[in-house]
Design a protein around this motif. Structure first.
Motif, PDB file in Angstrom:
ATOM      1  N   LYS A  34       0.829  -1.209   0.000  1.00  0.00           N
ATOM      2  CA  LYS A  34       0.000   0.000   0.000  1.00  0.00           C
ATOM      3  C   LYS A  34       0.865   1.262   0.000  1.00  0.00           C
ATOM      4  O   LYS A  34       0.429   2.330  -0.408  1.00  0.00           O
ATOM      5  N   LEU A  35       2.065   1.116   0.517  1.00  0.00           N
ATOM      6  CA  LEU A  35       2.943   2.277   0.681  1.00  0.00           C
ATOM      7  C   LEU A  35       3.935   2.435  -0.457  1.00  0.00           C
ATOM      8  O   LEU A  35       4.533   3.488  -0.631  1.00  0.00           O
ATOM      9  N   SER A  36       4.144   1.368  -1.219  1.00  0.00           N
ATOM     10  CA  SER A  36       5.183   1.412  -2.238  1.00  0.00           C
ATOM     11  C   SER A  36       4.776   0.522  -3.396  1.00  0.00           C
ATOM     12  O   SER A  36       3.970  -0.395  -3.246  1.00  0.00           O
ATOM     13  N   ASP A  37       5.349   0.794  -4.541  1.00  0.00           N
ATOM     14  CA  ASP A  37       5.033   0.028  -5.747  1.00  0.00           C
ATOM     15  C   ASP A  37       5.874  -1.248  -5.735  1.00  0.00           C
ATOM     16  O   ASP A  37       7.084  -1.207  -5.991  1.00  0.00           O
ATOM     17  N   LEU A  38       5.263  -2.372  -5.422  1.00  0.00           N
ATOM     18  CA  LEU A  38       6.014  -3.617  -5.287  1.00  0.00           C
ATOM     19  C   LEU A  38       5.573  -4.637  -6.317  1.00  0.00           C
ATOM     20  O   LEU A  38       4.422  -4.648  -6.746  1.00  0.00           O
ATOM     21  N   GLN A  39       6.546  -5.504  -6.682  1.00  0.00           N
ATOM     22  CA  GLN A  39       6.170  -6.675  -7.473  1.00  0.00           C
ATOM     23  C   GLN A  39       5.656  -7.737  -6.504  1.00  0.00           C
ATOM     24  O   GLN A  39       5.412  -7.466  -5.347  1.00  0.00           O
ATOM     25  N   ALA A  40       5.547  -8.936  -6.955  1.00  0.00           N
ATOM     26  CA  ALA A  40       5.121 -10.026  -6.069  1.00  0.00           C
ATOM     27  C   ALA A  40       6.217 -10.313  -5.047  1.00  0.00           C
ATOM     28  O   ALA A  40       7.395 -10.090  -5.328  1.00  0.00           O
ATOM     29  N   PRO A  41       5.829 -10.805  -3.897  1.00  0.00           N
ATOM     30  CA  PRO A  41       6.856 -11.154  -2.906  1.00  0.00           C
ATOM     31  C   PRO A  41       7.537 -12.475  -3.252  1.00  0.00           C
ATOM     32  O   PRO A  41       6.977 -13.305  -3.971  1.00  0.00           O
ATOM     33  N   LEU A  42       8.727 -12.626  -2.739  1.00  0.00           N
ATOM     34  CA  LEU A  42       9.415 -13.912  -2.820  1.00  0.00           C
ATOM     35  C   LEU A  42       9.469 -14.446  -1.392  1.00  0.00           C
ATOM     36  O   LEU A  42      10.270 -13.978  -0.584  1.00  0.00           O
ATOM     37  N   LYS A  43       8.569 -15.370  -1.116  1.00  0.00           N
ATOM     38  CA  LYS A  43       8.479 -15.828   0.274  1.00  0.00           C
ATOM     39  C   LYS A  43       9.178 -17.166   0.465  1.00  0.00           C
ATOM     40  O   LYS A  43       8.986 -18.094  -0.320  1.00  0.00           O
ATOM     41  N   VAL A  44       9.972 -17.228   1.494  1.00  0.00           N
ATOM     42  CA  VAL A  44      10.662 -18.468   1.846  1.00  0.00           C
ATOM     43  C   VAL A  44      10.271 -18.823   3.284  1.00  0.00           C
ATOM     44  O   VAL A  44      10.403 -18.004   4.184  1.00  0.00           O
ATOM     45  N   VAL A  45       9.779 -20.028   3.455  1.00  0.00           N
ATOM     46  CA  VAL A  45       9.526 -20.529   4.809  1.00  0.00           C
ATOM     47  C   VAL A  45      10.576 -21.595   5.088  1.00  0.00           C
ATOM     48  O   VAL A  45      10.669 -22.584   4.364  1.00  0.00           O
ATOM     49  N   LYS A  46      11.357 -21.351   6.088  1.00  0.00           N
ATOM     50  CA  LYS A  46      12.442 -22.298   6.374  1.00  0.00           C
ATOM     51  C   LYS A  46      11.878 -23.674   6.719  1.00  0.00           C
ATOM     52  O   LYS A  46      10.830 -23.784   7.351  1.00  0.00           O
ATOM     53  N   SER A  47      12.612 -24.706   6.302  1.00  0.00           N
ATOM     54  CA  SER A  47      12.127 -26.066   6.545  1.00  0.00           C
ATOM     55  C   SER A  47      12.287 -26.461   8.005  1.00  0.00           C
ATOM     56  O   SER A  47      11.639 -27.376   8.490  1.00  0.00           O
ATOM     57  N   SER A  48      13.166 -25.774   8.708  1.00  0.00           N
ATOM     58  CA  SER A  48      13.306 -25.986  10.150  1.00  0.00           C
ATOM     59  C   SER A  48      13.591 -24.636  10.778  1.00  0.00           C
ATOM     60  O   SER A  48      14.292 -23.801  10.191  1.00  0.00           O
ATOM     61  N   VAL A  49      13.067 -24.435  11.968  1.00  0.00           N
ATOM     62  CA  VAL A  49      13.262 -23.132  12.604  1.00  0.00           C
ATOM     63  C   VAL A  49      14.722 -22.873  12.942  1.00  0.00           C
ATOM     64  O   VAL A  49      15.143 -21.735  13.097  1.00  0.00           O
TER      65      VAL A  49
END
Lengths: 73, 65, 334
Positions: free
Chosen positions: B25-40
């Motif tokens: 909402k605050l900035s012109d962004l492309q899609a996010p690149l989300k990474v969820v770690k396989s282990s904390v």
């Protein structure tokens, strides 16, 4: 910090109660001046937050994250 | 592209998604690149790490747990 | 260790190896209990060596101050810790502390030592992050000293009078302070009738430690409900010998404590809330009655560091939690 080393500007969000630990990691990694954004109560340190808490915190943190990543902090 | 690195603890992923929406909402962004770690307790998988370092222009992470 | 004796050794290593061989340690090295050190410890407590701290009648055991001092030296205590060790030994050897049962039981019960009062800060007793140990000399060695007394004086030796099926690492040492500075809550020893300026120990027989995690409650009542559920999942059988005076210790963690202080709950408020719910009839195998005779039998202690939404339940073995004042020779010292 490793993302920074890889050339990707990054920001880490840390609970105020965990800041000491985060700074310790930064220190042993040779990045004592690494900047963190902090979250404080009423958000509890472990992120078992309700959806409402997540949304409210995101709204608060977004301008700070933007400022930090664009060098306007 | 904004990299989002979730450590997998609690509702951190929900928070990062919400944070991205607010940033959008605050900035012109492309899609996010989300990474969820396989282990904390370990770094992202090598493939995820490569994507982050090659495609993300900035990254947001959390620390804790 | 049944009689004072002088032994000469060529080296520290030789002494330690001999102590291992004689079965006088908990499996870890000890400090040599030289006569001068034992005397220094006794002096710090203002006691003569022959002072009787307590007995275990079923074992023909009489525990003297000298024996306690020797074991405190061996545990690595500083001399100024010894008055705390004395109080802990006296508390443990109180008839209702039930030494014979709690140190011999198949269940491997341990002894939790809670320190209150000004002496905590004088001795650097940890009550915050990591306070259950390891890492803090006062906590580690005071708790260890009590356990060495139990082994070397009270004959709580595995396979002999200690019949624990597994035992527990909490038996090496389990000692921590109450974080009295965290709020205006009445410290445990004050709730038990002592003056705030009077330092004290409370020794609680510990059948089982349960971490009562609750990350989602955001108020005092919610935390209390999760405490009730966690305690009732285990149940507390009660015992006619203990009568109405049975105890459970609840160590309220930092994150949970915040909700109580924000909402103005005292320890008494928590006791009054929990008591009828703990004593309600069982509804099934996973929801059992926790028989505590009086609200005051629920002992609330504030301790621990920030981060985890957790408190700890110290579920009792067949003994009462005994609070004993810490006495030092100088009247202004304690």
């Amino acid at each position: 910090m490793e993302l920074e080393w890889a050339g990707v500007p990054s920001i880490a969000i840390v609970h105020e109660e965990m800041r000491g630990s985060a700074q310790a990691i930064a220190r042993v990694s040779g990045c004592s001046d690494y900047g963190f954004l902090t979250v404080n109560y009423p958000w509890v340190p472990i992120a078992i937050w309700s959806k409402e808490e997540c949304l409210e915190l995101a709204e608060i943190m977004a301008p700070k994250v933007l400022a930090a990543l664009t060098g306007q902090a | 592209m904004v990299g989002l690195v979730a450590n997998g603890l609690g509702d951190g992923e929900i928070f990062l998604d919400a944070l991205y929406d607010e940033l959008a909402k605050l900035s012109d962004l492309q899609a996010p690149l989300k990474v969820v770690k396989s282990s904390v307790s370990i770094p992202p998988e090598p493939g995820d790490w490569s994507r982050l370092t090659e495609e993300a222009t900035v990254a947001i992470t959390g620390f804790g747990g | 260790m049944t009689a004072p004796a002088q032994h000469a050794y060529d080296s520290y290593e030789a002494l330690v190896e001999d102590y291992f061989e004689r079965g006088w340690t908990d499996g870890l090295p000890i400090m040599p209990p030289t006569p001068d050190k034992v005397a220094m410890f006794l002096e710090h407590a203002g006691l003569s060596g022959g002072e009787v701290l307590g007995t275990v009648p079923t074992r023909e055991v009489i525990c003297t101050a000298e024996q306690a001092a020797a074991n405190a030296v061996m545990a690595g205590c500083r001399p100024e810790y010894f008055p705390v060790v004395v109080a802990a030994v006296r508390a443990h050897l109180h008839p209702k502390g039930n030494c014979h049962s709690t140190t011999g039981t198949l269940s491997g019960a341990a002894q939790a030592v809670v320190i209150n009062g000004p002496i905590r800060n004088e001795l650097d007793v940890a009550s915050g992050a990591g306070c259950f140990g390891p890492g803090f000399r006062a906590n580690a060695t005071i708790g260890r000293a009590l356990r060495l007394v139990i082994r070397n004086v009270c004959r709580g030796i595995p396979g002999f009078l200690d019949r624990a099926s597994y035992s527990t690492p909490a038996r090496y040492s389990f000692c921590f302070g109450e974080n009295e500075e965290a709020s205006d809550w009445a410290p445990l020893h004050v709730q038990r009738g002592l003056d705030p300026e009077q330092s004290a120990v409370t020794v609680h027989s510990l059948m089982k430690m349960v971490e009562a995690t609750d990350f989602t409650s955001r108020n005092a009542e919610g935390v209390c409900e999760s405490l009730v559920a966690n305690i009732r999942a285990n149940g507390i059988a009660g015992d006619s010998w203990l009568g109405e005076d049975g105890n459970v210790v609840i160590v309220i963690g930092h994150e949970h404590h915040r909700f109580f202080t924000e909402e103005g709950w005292s320890k008494s408020d928590i006791q009054q809330y929990l008591w009828p719910r703990l004593n309600a009839p069982a509804t099934g195998a996973a929801d059992r009655m926790a028989r505590i005779g009086k609200p005051e039998g629920i002992l609330i202690v504030a301790a621990g560091g920030a981060g985890m939404g957790a408190s700890w339940l110290l579920l009792p073995h067949l003994a009462l939690a005994i609070t004993e004042p810490i006495r030092r020779p100088r009247p202004d010292a304690c």
